[in-house]
Design a protein around this motif. Structure first.
Motif, mmCIF file in Angstrom:
data_model
loop_
_atom_site.group_PDB
_atom_site.id
_atom_site.type_symbol
_atom_site.label_atom_id
_atom_site.label_comp_id
_atom_site.label_asym_id
_atom_site.label_seq_id
_atom_site.Cartn_x
_atom_site.Cartn_y
_atom_site.Cartn_z
ATOM 1 N N HIS A 174 0.820 -1.204 0.000
ATOM 2 C CA HIS A 174 0.000 0.000 0.000
ATOM 3 C C HIS A 174 0.858 1.261 0.000
ATOM 4 N N TRP A 175 1.942 1.255 0.804
ATOM 5 C CA TRP A 175 2.776 2.449 0.877
ATOM 6 C C TRP A 175 3.464 2.729 -0.445
ATOM 7 N N LEU A 176 3.807 1.652 -1.200
ATOM 8 C CA LEU A 176 4.468 1.836 -2.491
ATOM 9 C C LEU A 176 3.511 2.468 -3.496
ATOM 10 N N ILE A 177 2.300 2.010 -3.487
ATOM 11 C CA ILE A 177 1.292 2.584 -4.386
ATOM 12 C C ILE A 177 1.055 4.050 -4.043
ATOM 13 N N ASP A 178 0.984 4.338 -2.754
ATOM 14 C CA ASP A 178 0.752 5.710 -2.308
ATOM 15 C C ASP A 178 1.878 6.629 -2.772
#
Length: 293
Positions: A174-178
């Protein structure tokens, strides 16, 4: 890398350079023309103002408000902290942290600082690579084609491996997508990228301009065409996070590069020392932010 090790690296390199070139550097510094250093200080003012504007522009793409006065003050404070603490990023980390406390969304505040810094580092690396690729003093800096091709191929293979892993396994933290979404909005968007590139190239050019005033203050006998291409390479060495504010790495790079262009090493080292001192003086307005809190 631990801060103590960075401090030791700076001290060891500076000690070696002082032992090797100390007499010549002292002789060079005795004939400094202060008018050029004043010009360098004026360039740093424009540099900070433009960098603060780039930060505000980046934050705006992420819908994070940032007032002009706050941006300038916090940028000066971050510059001051980066000058006195190892690593060169502590000031930017606290700049992001302080900004995040004044916004309802903390994540984008940190992303704005990271992307803004990344944009600037990208411009400096690009300038250094251009110089590396086209500046050929007798072929001294020419990389073997096979070595360069192999390095590019290796980086491409690593990137392809990560991309394949993401596609096959569905690995999408999720953090990478964000962060990817933030990067697309604040840097890679078609209407944003040209503005970021122009601003970052101008900021990088201002660093080169400040360094050039340090060289000119020594009244060099050679023409600027001889030593100007060396400056991006010296500044590139400062990006290595293994010293305090680039001290040691900058002087070491200058000591190596100046003789490659047929110039005295002491001149390059002297300019590097002046640049470091000038950068520290230029960051002192950051004390205003310290006194206000």
């Amino acid at each position: 890398m631990p801060r103590l090790i960075r401090l030791l690296i700076s001290l060891l390199i500076l000690g070696f350079i002082a032992e090797r070139f100390g007499a010549g550097v002292l002789e060079q510094l005795q004939q400094v023309d202060g008018r050029w250093l004043v010009a360098g200080l004026l360039i740093t003012v424009a540099q900070v103002l433009l960098s603060a504007w780039r930060w505000r522009f980046t934050a705006a793409q992420l819908a994070v408000p940032l007032r002009p006065g706050v941006a300038v003050r916090e940028y000066y404070l971050a510059t001051l902290v980066n000058q006195i603490l190892p690593g060169g990023v502590v000031g930017d980390a606290q700049r992001a942290w302080r900004h995040s406390h004044n916004t309802p969304r903390r994540g984008p505040a940190f992303q704005a600082v990271v992307i803004e810094r990344f944009s600037g580092q990208l411009a400096m690396v690009a300038l250094a690579l251009v110089v590396w690729g086209y500046w050929r003093p007798g072929g001294a800096l020419a990389l073997p084609d096979a070595w360069f091709t192999g390095a590019v191929a290796l980086m491409g293979a690593i990137g392809a491996a990560f991309a394949a892993l993401a596609l096959i396994t569905g690995w999408r933290p999720h953090w990478l997508i964000d962060w990817w979404q933030a990067l697309r909005c604040a840097l890679l968007a078609p209407r944003v990228l040209p503005i970021q590139l122009i601003a970052s190239i101008l900021v990088a050019a201002s660093y080169i301009g400040v360094y050039a005033t340090c060289v000119l203050s020594l009244a060099p006998e050679s023409s600027p065409a001889t030593w100007l291409p060396l400056i991006p390479l010296v500044l590139f060495a400062m990006l290595i996070p293994a010293s305090i504010a680039g001290w040691g790495l900058r002087e070491g790079a200058a000591a190596v590069l100046w003789p490659l262009a047929g110039l005295p090493a002491a001149e390059g080292v002297s300019a590097a020392v002046l640049y470091g001192a000038l950068s520290l003086v230029a960051s002192t307005p950051g004390l205003i932010a310290v006194m206000r809190h």
